[in-house]
Design a protein around this motif. Structure first.
Motif, PDB file in Angstrom:
ATOM      1  N   MET A   1     -35.868-125.502 -15.904  1.00  0.00           N
ATOM      2  CA  MET A   1     -37.029-126.233 -16.391  1.00  0.00           C
ATOM      3  C   MET A   1     -36.525-127.511 -17.049  1.00  0.00           C
ATOM      4  SD  MET A   1     -39.888-125.309 -19.280  1.00  0.00           S
ATOM      5  CE  MET A   1     -40.502-123.857 -18.557  1.00  0.00           C
ATOM      6  N   THR A   2     -37.129-128.588 -16.651  1.00  0.00           N
ATOM      7  CA  THR A   2     -36.730-129.870 -17.222  1.00  0.00           C
ATOM      8  C   THR A   2     -37.403-130.058 -18.574  1.00  0.00           C
ATOM      9  OG1 THR A   2     -38.547-131.102 -16.250  1.00  0.00           O
ATOM     10  CG2 THR A   2     -36.569-130.846 -14.888  1.00  0.00           C
ATOM     11  N   GLN A   3     -36.926-131.074 -19.270  1.00  0.00           N
ATOM     12  CA  GLN A   3     -37.485-131.367 -20.596  1.00  0.00           C
ATOM     13  C   GLN A   3     -38.955-131.784 -20.490  1.00  0.00           C
ATOM     14  OE1 GLN A   3     -35.260-134.290 -22.739  1.00  0.00           O
ATOM     15  NE2 GLN A   3     -36.265-133.793 -24.675  1.00  0.00           N
ATOM     16  N   LEU A   4     -39.311-132.480 -19.427  1.00  0.00           N
ATOM     17  CA  LEU A   4     -40.702-132.899 -19.214  1.00  0.00           C
ATOM     18  C   LEU A   4     -41.609-131.682 -19.037  1.00  0.00           C
ATOM     19  CD1 LEU A   4     -42.817-135.122 -18.698  1.00  0.00           C
ATOM     20  CD2 LEU A   4     -42.173-135.006 -16.275  1.00  0.00           C
ATOM     21  N   HIS A   5     -41.147-130.715 -18.264  1.00  0.00           N
ATOM     22  CA  HIS A   5     -41.938-129.497 -18.066  1.00  0.00           C
ATOM     23  C   HIS A   5     -42.101-128.719 -19.367  1.00  0.00           C
ATOM     24  CE1 HIS A   5     -40.806-130.103 -13.753  1.00  0.00           C
ATOM     25  NE2 HIS A   5     -42.111-129.862 -13.649  1.00  0.00           N
ATOM     26  N   ALA A   6     -41.050-128.660 -20.153  1.00  0.00           N
ATOM     27  CA  ALA A   6     -41.128-127.961 -21.444  1.00  0.00           C
ATOM     28  C   ALA A   6     -42.141-128.631 -22.367  1.00  0.00           C
ATOM     29  CB  ALA A   6     -39.756-127.914 -22.093  1.00  0.00           C
ATOM     30  N   VAL A   7     -42.139-129.951 -22.390  1.00  0.00           N
ATOM     31  CA  VAL A   7     -43.106-130.684 -23.222  1.00  0.00           C
ATOM     32  C   VAL A   7     -44.528-130.436 -22.722  1.00  0.00           C
ATOM     33  CG1 VAL A   7     -43.887-133.008 -23.865  1.00  0.00           C
ATOM     34  CG2 VAL A   7     -41.458-132.425 -23.963  1.00  0.00           C
ATOM     35  N   GLN A   8     -44.739-130.407 -21.409  1.00  0.00           N
ATOM     36  CA  GLN A   8     -46.060-130.149 -20.851  1.00  0.00           C
ATOM     37  C   GLN A   8     -46.549-128.741 -21.194  1.00  0.00           C
ATOM     38  OE1 GLN A   8     -45.434-131.096 -16.720  1.00  0.00           O
ATOM     39  NE2 GLN A   8     -46.241-133.188 -16.976  1.00  0.00           N
ATOM     40  N   VAL A   9     -45.657-127.769 -21.167  1.00  0.00           N
ATOM     41  CA  VAL A   9     -46.029-126.398 -21.531  1.00  0.00           C
ATOM     42  C   VAL A   9     -46.427-126.339 -23.004  1.00  0.00           C
ATOM     43  CG1 VAL A   9     -45.113-124.066 -21.857  1.00  0.00           C
ATOM     44  CG2 VAL A   9     -44.691-125.293 -19.716  1.00  0.00           C
ATOM     45  N   VAL A  10     -45.643-126.985 -23.863  1.00  0.00           N
ATOM     46  CA  VAL A  10     -45.962-127.006 -25.290  1.00  0.00           C
ATOM     47  C   VAL A  10     -47.290-127.720 -25.523  1.00  0.00           C
ATOM     48  CG1 VAL A  10     -45.231-127.925 -27.529  1.00  0.00           C
ATOM     49  CG2 VAL A  10     -43.566-126.799 -26.037  1.00  0.00           C
ATOM     50  N   GLU A  11     -47.513-128.853 -24.853  1.00  0.00           N
ATOM     51  CA  GLU A  11     -48.788-129.566 -24.984  1.00  0.00           C
ATOM     52  C   GLU A  11     -49.958-128.696 -24.537  1.00  0.00           C
ATOM     53  OE1 GLU A  11     -48.475-133.146 -22.716  1.00  0.00           O
ATOM     54  OE2 GLU A  11     -47.465-134.249 -24.319  1.00  0.00           O
ATOM     55  N   PHE A  12     -49.771-127.988 -23.439  1.00  0.00           N
ATOM     56  CA  PHE A  12     -50.829-127.110 -22.941  1.00  0.00           C
ATOM     57  C   PHE A  12     -51.208-126.058 -23.981  1.00  0.00           C
ATOM     58  CE2 PHE A  12     -51.924-123.051 -20.953  1.00  0.00           C
ATOM     59  CZ  PHE A  12     -53.114-123.398 -20.337  1.00  0.00           C
ATOM     60  N   PHE A  13     -50.197-125.373 -24.509  1.00  0.00           N
ATOM     61  CA  PHE A  13     -50.487-124.312 -25.473  1.00  0.00           C
ATOM     62  C   PHE A  13     -51.041-124.864 -26.784  1.00  0.00           C
ATOM     63  CE2 PHE A  13     -47.814-121.764 -22.629  1.00  0.00           C
ATOM     64  CZ  PHE A  13     -48.700-120.711 -22.414  1.00  0.00           C
ATOM     65  N   LEU A  14     -50.583-126.024 -27.202  1.00  0.00           N
ATOM     66  CA  LEU A  14     -51.162-126.653 -28.392  1.00  0.00           C
ATOM     67  C   LEU A  14     -52.636-127.016 -28.155  1.00  0.00           C
ATOM     68  CD1 LEU A  14     -48.305-128.975 -29.716  1.00  0.00           C
ATOM     69  CD2 LEU A  14     -49.258-126.945 -30.821  1.00  0.00           C
ATOM     70  N   THR A  15     -52.940-127.538 -26.985  1.00  0.00           N
ATOM     71  CA  THR A  15     -54.330-127.881 -26.648  1.00  0.00           C
ATOM     72  C   THR A  15     -55.203-126.634 -26.632  1.00  0.00           C
ATOM     73  OG1 THR A  15     -53.563-129.749 -25.326  1.00  0.00           O
ATOM     74  CG2 THR A  15     -55.818-128.990 -24.941  1.00  0.00           C
ATOM     75  N   VAL A  16     -54.720-125.579 -25.998  1.00  0.00           N
ATOM     76  CA  VAL A  16     -55.473-124.315 -25.976  1.00  0.00           C
ATOM     77  C   VAL A  16     -55.657-123.789 -27.400  1.00  0.00           C
ATOM     78  CG1 VAL A  16     -55.386-121.894 -25.252  1.00  0.00           C
ATOM     79  CG2 VAL A  16     -54.841-123.699 -23.620  1.00  0.00           C
ATOM     80  N   GLY A  17     -54.630-123.879 -28.220  1.00  0.00           N
ATOM     81  CA  GLY A  17     -54.738-123.424 -29.609  1.00  0.00           C
ATOM     82  C   GLY A  17     -55.762-124.232 -30.399  1.00  0.00           C
ATOM     83  N   VAL A  18     -55.760-125.532 -30.224  1.00  0.00           N
ATOM     84  CA  VAL A  18     -56.730-126.387 -30.932  1.00  0.00           C
ATOM     85  C   VAL A  18     -58.144-126.081 -30.453  1.00  0.00           C
ATOM     86  CG1 VAL A  18     -57.504-128.781 -31.200  1.00  0.00           C
ATOM     87  CG2 VAL A  18     -55.099-128.210 -31.521  1.00  0.00           C
ATOM     88  N   LEU A  19     -58.308-125.919 -29.143  1.00  0.00           N
ATOM     89  CA  LEU A  19     -59.638-125.579 -28.612  1.00  0.00           C
ATOM     90  C   LEU A  19     -60.109-124.223 -29.135  1.00  0.00           C
ATOM     91  CD1 LEU A  19     -59.361-126.813 -24.913  1.00  0.00           C
ATOM     92  CD2 LEU A  19     -60.693-127.827 -26.772  1.00  0.00           C
ATOM     93  N   TRP A  20     -59.213-123.247 -29.162  1.00  0.00           N
ATOM     94  CA  TRP A  20     -59.577-121.925 -29.671  1.00  0.00           C
ATOM     95  C   TRP A  20     -59.965-122.007 -31.147  1.00  0.00           C
ATOM     96  CZ3 TRP A  20     -57.301-119.009 -33.542  1.00  0.00           C
ATOM     97  CH2 TRP A  20     -57.816-117.731 -33.696  1.00  0.00           C
ATOM     98  N   PHE A  21     -59.159-122.712 -31.943  1.00  0.00           N
ATOM     99  CA  PHE A  21     -59.463-122.866 -33.358  1.00  0.00           C
ATOM    100  C   PHE A  21     -60.809-123.567 -33.551  1.00  0.00           C
ATOM    101  CE2 PHE A  21     -59.503-125.528 -37.164  1.00  0.00           C
ATOM    102  CZ  PHE A  21     -59.352-124.556 -38.143  1.00  0.00           C
ATOM    103  N   THR A  22     -61.036-124.632 -32.794  1.00  0.00           N
ATOM    104  CA  THR A  22     -62.290-125.384 -32.915  1.00  0.00           C
ATOM    105  C   THR A  22     -63.474-124.494 -32.578  1.00  0.00           C
ATOM    106  OG1 THR A  22     -61.149-127.428 -32.349  1.00  0.00           O
ATOM    107  CG2 THR A  22     -63.538-127.423 -32.122  1.00  0.00           C
TER     108      THR A  22
END
Length: 184
Positions: free
Chosen positions: A1-22
């Motif tokens: 997994m490249t660094q770009l893919h890792a950042v995209q995975v982290v962004e995805f889960f952060l977005t899902v977490g923010v949406l869930w919290f909201t």
């Protein structure tokens, strides 16, 4: 997994977490507060109606409606509306106790002698029902799942109402014919 893919995975889960919290902590709380405020407004209007007309606060229709409103206000924040709504819906449609409670409320309102007061109480019952249905079924992400179920369940009722109207018209015609025969 490249660094770009890792950042995209982290962004995805952060977005899902923010949406869930909201949704869980902000949207549901605001939605329940609005629902409760609408119920408070109906309850206050009902109290003002009774006070302005100097009607008894011991009236059974007022007591039933006030108790129902207070229960809805108290219970609006408890539990999960997703499963609770589905459970209530199934039992209200199929359960004899729910139908008996509805007919009891209708009888109490029908027992009111003053036609204007009777119409007012029917209007309040209808507004509270619409508020509850709107809150439980027609607002938010839950409506995407439960809305089609409600529409499928209401469709046969609409067809049934047409049959009931036809039977009522036929009964009226028959009674009119019988009265005409008696008079002639």
């Amino acid at each position: 997994m490249t660094q770009l893919h890792a950042v995209q995975v982290v962004e995805f889960f952060l977005t899902v977490g923010v949406l869930w919290f909201t949704y869980s902590c902000v949207y549901k709380r605001v939605r329940n507060d609005i629902f409760r405020e609408n119920l408070f407004a109906v309850r206050d209007e009902l109290f003002d109606y009774m006070l302005a007309r100097k009607l008894s606060f011991q009236d059974p229709a007022y007591g039933l409606l006030r108790s129902s409103l207070n229960g809805m206000i108290r219970g609006a924040h408890e539990g999960s509306f997703n499963l609770g709504t589905f459970w209530i819906y199934l039992h209200a449609v199929t359960g004899p106790r729910a139908r008996a409670g509805a007919s009891r409320a209708a009888r109490i309102v029908d027992d009111i002698q003053d036609q204007a007061q009777q119409a007012y109480f029917r209007d309040v019952f209808e507004r509270v029902s619409k508020l509850a249905v709107y809150h439980l079924w027609l607002e938010g992400p839950v409506s995407l799942v439960l809305g089609p179920l409600l529409l499928m369940r209401i469709a046969p009722w609409t067809e049934r109402n047409d049959d009931v109207v036809d039977v009522g018209v036929e009964m009226l015609r028959h009674e009119t014919d019988c009265l005409s025969a008696l008079v002639a």
